[in-house]
Design a protein around this motif. Structure first.
Motif, PDB file in Angstrom:
ATOM      1  N   MET A   1       0.839  -1.206   0.000  1.00  0.00           N
ATOM      2  CA  MET A   1       0.000   0.000   0.000  1.00  0.00           C
ATOM      3  C   MET A   1       0.873   1.256   0.000  1.00  0.00           C
ATOM      4  O   MET A   1       0.610   2.218  -0.714  1.00  0.00           O
ATOM      5  N   LEU A   2       1.941   1.198   0.786  1.00  0.00           N
ATOM      6  CA  LEU A   2       2.827   2.356   0.846  1.00  0.00           C
ATOM      7  C   LEU A   2       3.494   2.579  -0.508  1.00  0.00           C
ATOM      8  O   LEU A   2       3.595   3.716  -0.989  1.00  0.00           O
ATOM      9  N   ALA A   3       3.889   1.475  -1.115  1.00  0.00           N
ATOM     10  CA  ALA A   3       4.536   1.577  -2.423  1.00  0.00           C
ATOM     11  C   ALA A   3       3.579   2.207  -3.429  1.00  0.00           C
ATOM     12  O   ALA A   3       3.952   3.102  -4.204  1.00  0.00           O
ATOM     13  N   LYS A   4       2.325   1.766  -3.409  1.00  0.00           N
ATOM     14  CA  LYS A   4       1.328   2.322  -4.337  1.00  0.00           C
ATOM     15  C   LYS A   4       1.100   3.807  -4.076  1.00  0.00           C
ATOM     16  O   LYS A   4       0.946   4.611  -4.996  1.00  0.00           O
ATOM     17  N   HIS A   5       1.060   4.114  -2.781  1.00  0.00           N
ATOM     18  CA  HIS A   5       0.854   5.504  -2.387  1.00  0.00           C
ATOM     19  C   HIS A   5       1.979   6.394  -2.924  1.00  0.00           C
ATOM     20  O   HIS A   5       1.719   7.469  -3.468  1.00  0.00           O
ATOM     21  N   ILE A   6       3.201   5.885  -2.826  1.00  0.00           N
ATOM     22  CA  ILE A   6       4.328   6.661  -3.332  1.00  0.00           C
ATOM     23  C   ILE A   6       4.264   6.757  -4.843  1.00  0.00           C
ATOM     24  O   ILE A   6       4.483   7.807  -5.434  1.00  0.00           O
ATOM     25  N   ASN A   7       3.897   5.679  -5.456  1.00  0.00           N
ATOM     26  CA  ASN A   7       3.822   5.665  -6.922  1.00  0.00           C
ATOM     27  C   ASN A   7       2.802   6.683  -7.443  1.00  0.00           C
ATOM     28  O   ASN A   7       2.992   7.314  -8.476  1.00  0.00           O
TER      29      ASN A   7
END
Lengths: 377, 600
Positions: free
Chosen positions: A168-174
């Motif tokens: 989720m964090l990765a997606k948020h950063i993306n």
């Protein structure tokens, strides 16, 4: 049966007094007795009213001003309890009465709805309100120049507080950095630039990623759950009432910020007026000073009577004064006199300061009544 | 390698820091290096700091080696017999001066008994932790530190015998005590500072007692008999100075009796004390308004015609006379020249100041107070042995301030007076309270210092026993005679026509902004107006132009400045300050137009 008797006093007595009388009277009280009590209360009430020509403003100013000279630089602390530093004492009073746009320590007191205020999950609720950035959820950010890529070592424990996964964090950063390729592994997030980028840009990107907003409410830099009476509330450093009100577990009827302008824009001028009173009374209470609220209410009324917040200074209520001389006698006399002469203002000498200046009796107290002669008699 | 800094500037390195520092110290102690060089080996920085600059505060300490001071009994004996002096001890390295830098590395013992091998220095006297004046407070170790500081502060204002040549000097605001005494309860510092040659107080008998409420709030009740016998009596001197100034064109002032042609001539009566040289004669009893130095000055502005008849009658009067409320006896007249060679006259006026209600007194413990009542000696309470105190000191100033030394001095003074000796009350080294009490007991007095007393008015014995003893009291230079002030009518300022400010100018007491607010709060509108009537004026106002008009005496008519006779002009009452403001607005280019309206 007795309701109609009370009805006759509506308008003559404040509702709160009528209610009090109703509650204090025994149910068995006779009609006659209620009537007697009410008329006695009414007489007493008339006695307590200010008379026409009383200098309520100056009395309020003196009543607040004199005790505040005795205010001490002492605040109370509780050993071992983490606290938030909130401006209090004279600096806070000045801040409120000046209606400062930016205050030293903006804080909110967030009250919670029924099930949440018992203290269960309080920490995680508080944690969700706190504004967090990517930096708060990673243990390290490294820049690999050889690839090149940015590697985030995710702090999974911290992430668990807000029920997030690494993915989720990765997606948020993306979402925020669409030009980059973001890949997530078990506890690492690698970020590669899409096209070839120079290292300088990458370094800047790293800093931007660090500061990327993740969760919580903006501006809230600190949260502190406190027990207030039977329930738990959350105190914050930094305010954002609007966003806090949108949270489902927040009791919007009692949650308040100490920022006058924020309260005014969100809840209206009456709320701002109440906030002025509450904040002032709060400071005075902690200092052990006993000032009648009605003095503070008068100040709050004066500050809010135009429908907009006005401080007690030359840019606030003093500017609104009708008299040129009164304005000139406060601050920056030259400016007021010149501007008044440009538009040809007339000073009607209706208030106190002007009349003191020209040595005329002031229109207050014994100077108020004039002799009126009826010609037709 | 240890870095060496001389006066915070890098100077080089040394291999063995400890040896290096040790060497400097030894060389300084044998006199090879100046005694005002200080060294410190700063271990954390691994640096040696050497200080040689001016302006460092240094203090002397006894040098300690191997847990022993270098000062021996022989040195002390030699000091007593004056074979040795302080400088000799410093030269021999027995005493050395440390600055704040070297102190960092020193371990200083407070007491000789505390000395260990680690110590480097010993305090010469424990008393040296306070300054000169503070060490004049007796039994200071029994007090809160603040009280000692206050006691020291008060002593500085005491009236005394400040200089033996006072008669040949002409100081401002000077008081001399008639009968100064050496304190019975003294300290080493009293001897060291030659206090006994210029004392500033008197030993009095004091009772700690209330007296009819006249010693509330730190006030003192004083025995009138004591005052008549000379307690606290002092002389007050004030100088009057005038000089013959020189002006351009060879004109000068003249110190002389002004002749009647002089502009601003006062009256013969006011010049009556002047002798032919224009100066008062010594021992003349002068009062307010009397001229002390007669002087005339040349006119301020010279017109063309005046130059021909200068010396005739155009000179101005510029004598010096006594101001409002001043009086005294001419003590001393001095005729001399100043640096520019102008004739300079200094006259000193003397005044006898007998203590009166409102004059300020203090003990040496910060227990100051003003006289609340002077009681005839017959009405002063007396002890069983018939002693009547000079001062009745209220007991309420003691519990809250906790000046224990004040009470111990009372006992000490009593012992000293009975035994006929001085009591040593040096800070930390004083005689013990217990010993003093025992000695007091041996004289047949209660060890508590309390005695049975009798009400002198009714003759009844007081139920409580009263603390009676002797202590040193000083009169402070603040005297009511210099401060008393009142005014009903008086001088006004030229510009605003409001009363002048200050006692010297016989000024009014200002009813300020906040005081004004209290009148407003009470709604006392007309009273407020009356208070501010001090600069009331009535001015004619032109109703057509709104400007101030004027009275044309020839036409016997009120005139408008714009429309002349062609307007209604009415008298309006206002404060002169407001009229002045209107004028200032006009000078700003603002047209302040007054619109009139019927008052009723």
């Amino acid at each position: 049966m007795s309701a109609d008797i009370f009805m006759t006093y509506e308008g003559k007595l404040p509702t709160s007094i009528i209610e009090e009388v109703k509650q204090l009277l025994p149910a068995s009280a006779s009609q006659k007795r209620i009537e007697n009590v009410l008329s006695a209360v009414y007489e007493e009430y008339l006695d307590t009213l200010e008379e026409a020509g009383d200098a309520v403003g100056i009395v309020a100013a003196e009543s607040i001003g004199e005790p505040s000279t005795q205010m001490v630089l002492r605040t109370f602390h509780f050993a071992g309890v983490s606290e938030m530093q909130v401006t209090s004492g004279l600096p806070r009073i000045i801040e409120v009465f000046d209606a400062r746009k930016t205050i030293q320590t903006p804080t909110m007191e967030i009250y919670l709805r029924e099930p949440y205020n018992a203290g269960k999950d309080l920490k995680s609720i508080a944690q969700r309100i706190l504004e967090t950035t990517v930096d708060d959820y990673v243990s390290s950010i490294s820049l690999d120049i050889s690839v090149p890529q940015i590697v985030l070592a995710v702090d999974k424990q911290a992430l668990a507080h807000i029920d997030w996964t690494v993915d989720m964090l990765a997606k948020h950063i993306n979402k925020k950095f669409k030009k980059f390729k973001v890949a997530a592994s078990d506890k690492e997030i690698t970020i590669k630039p899409g096209k070839e980028k120079n290292i300088d840009d990458l370094v800047k990107t790293r800093e931007r990623i660090k500061k990327t907003f993740v969760n919580g409410i903006k501006n809230v830099s600190q949260v502190l759950p406190v027990k207030r009476g039977d329930e738990f509330i959350i105190m914050t450093a930094g305010t954002n009432l609007k966003d806090v009100f949108e949270l489902e577990y927040v009791d919007t009827t009692r949650t308040i910020s100490n920022d006058l302008y924020e309260v005014e824009s969100l809840l209206g001028i009456e709320a701002a007026r109440q906030l002025i009173i509450d904040e002032t009374v709060k400071v005075l209470r902690t200092q052990g000073l006993n000032i009648d609220v009605r003095h503070i209410m008068l100040v709050a009324d004066t500050m809010t009577m135009t429908g907009e917040l006005q401080g007690i200074n030359r840019t606030g209520i003093v500017r609104e004064k009708a008299s040129v001389l009164a304005r000139a006698s406060f601050e920056t006399p030259f400016k007021h006199l010149v501007n008044a002469s440009l538009v040809g203002e007339t000073d009607e000498l209706n208030s106190v300061v002007e009349n003191v200046m020209v040595n005329q009796p002031i229109p207050l107290g014994t100077g108020l009544p004039r002799l009126v002669v009826r010609r037709d008699v | 390698m240890t870095e060496v800094y001389i006066d915070h500037k890098y100077a080089g390195t040394v291999k063995n820091a400890e040896d290096f520092v040790e060497k400097i110290l030894t060389e300084r102690r044998i006199g090879k290096i100046s005694i005002h060089v200080n060294v410190l080996y700063e271990r954390d920085m691994d640096a040696i700091l050497i200080e040689t600059s001016t302006g460092r505060v240094v203090r002397p300490l006894l040098v300690v080696k191997e847990g022993k001071i270098l000062l021996t009994q022989r040195h002390v004996d030699q000091l007593h017999s004056k074979e040795l002096s302080w400088t000799d001890l410093v030269k021999q390295g027995i005493i050395e001066y440390l600055d704040s830098t070297e102190e960092e590395g020193a371990l200083v013992a407070f007491d000789e008994a505390d000395l260990t091998k680690q110590h480097t220095h010993l305090e010469i006297a424990p008393m040296s932790i306070v300054g000169l004046t503070t060490s004049l407070v007796p039994f200071g170790q029994h007090n809160h530190g603040v009280r000692n500081a206050q006691g020291a502060k008060n002593q500085k204002q005491a009236v005394g015998f400040y200089a033996a040549n006072f008669y040949n000097r002409n100081d401002m605001d000077l008081s001399i005590l008639y009968y100064p005494q050496i304190p019975i309860v003294h300290t080493i510092m009293h001897e060291l500072s030659d206090y006994n040659k210029h004392p500033s107080g008197q030993n009095v008998t004091i009772a700690v007692l209330s007296y009819e409420g006249y010693n509330m709030e730190d006030a003192l009740v004083i025995n009138k008999g004591s005052v008549q016998r000379g307690f606290g009596r002092s002389a007050y001197f004030r100088p009057v100075i005038s000089e013959e100034l020189r002006y351009s064109g060879g004109l000068t002032d003249n110190i002389t009796v002004p002749d009647k042609e002089t502009k601003g001539y006062r009256s013969e009566h006011e010049y009556r004390f002047l002798e032919d040289d224009g100066i008062v004669y010594p021992e003349a009893s002068v009062a307010e308004g009397d001229v002390v130095i007669g002087k005339t000055s040349p006119p301020r502005f010279l017109s063309a015609m005046d130059e021909y008849n200068l010396e005739t009658n155009s000179r101005r009067e510029s004598s010096v006379s006594l101001k409002h409320g001043e009086e005294g006896i001419i003590d001393f007249v001095l005729l001399t020249e100043n640096e520019e060679g102008n004739k300079l006259v200094q006259v000193r006026i003397r005044e006898s100041r007998i203590p009166e209600i409102g004059d300020k007194f203090t003990s040496r413990h910060g227990q100051k107070g003003v006289i609340g009542l002077l009681v005839p000696e017959a009405d002063i309470p007396f002890t069983a042995s018939g002693i009547r105190p000079d001062i009745i000191f209220g007991p309420h100033g003691l519990p809250s301030r906790m000046t224990v030394s004040h009470l111990i001095e009372i006992i000490g003074g009593k012992v000293g007076a009975l035994s006929g000796r001085f009591i040593d009350s040096t800070l930390f080294e004083s005689e013990k309270e217990e010993d003093l009490r025992k000695e007091l007991g041996s004289h047949g007095f209660s060890e508590s210092g309390q005695e049975t007393m009798f009400n002198a008015v009714s003759g009844e014995q007081y139920i409580a026993r009263v603390m009676v003893g002797n202590m040193y009291y000083m009169r402070l230079k603040h005297m009511v005679a210099n401060k008393l002030h009142s005014r009903a009518r008086g001088p006004i300022q030229l510009l605003t026509r409001q009363p002048t400010e200050g006692r010297a100018k016989e000024g009014g007491l200002r009813l300020g902004e906040m005081e004004k607010d209290t009148f407003v709060a009470h709604g006392a509108s007309l009273l407020l107006k009356e208070r501010f009537d001090s600069d009331r004026t009535v001015v004619p106002v032109c109703e057509r132009s709104g400007l101030l008009g004027y009275y044309d005496a020839r036409k016997r008519k009120l005139m408008s400045p714009v429309y002349g006779e062609d307007s209604e002009v009415s008298y309006v009452e206002m404060s002169y300050a407001f009229k002045l403001m209107l004028d200032e607005l006009k000078s700003l280019g603002i047209y302040p137009r007054i619109e009139l309206e019927g008052k009723y």
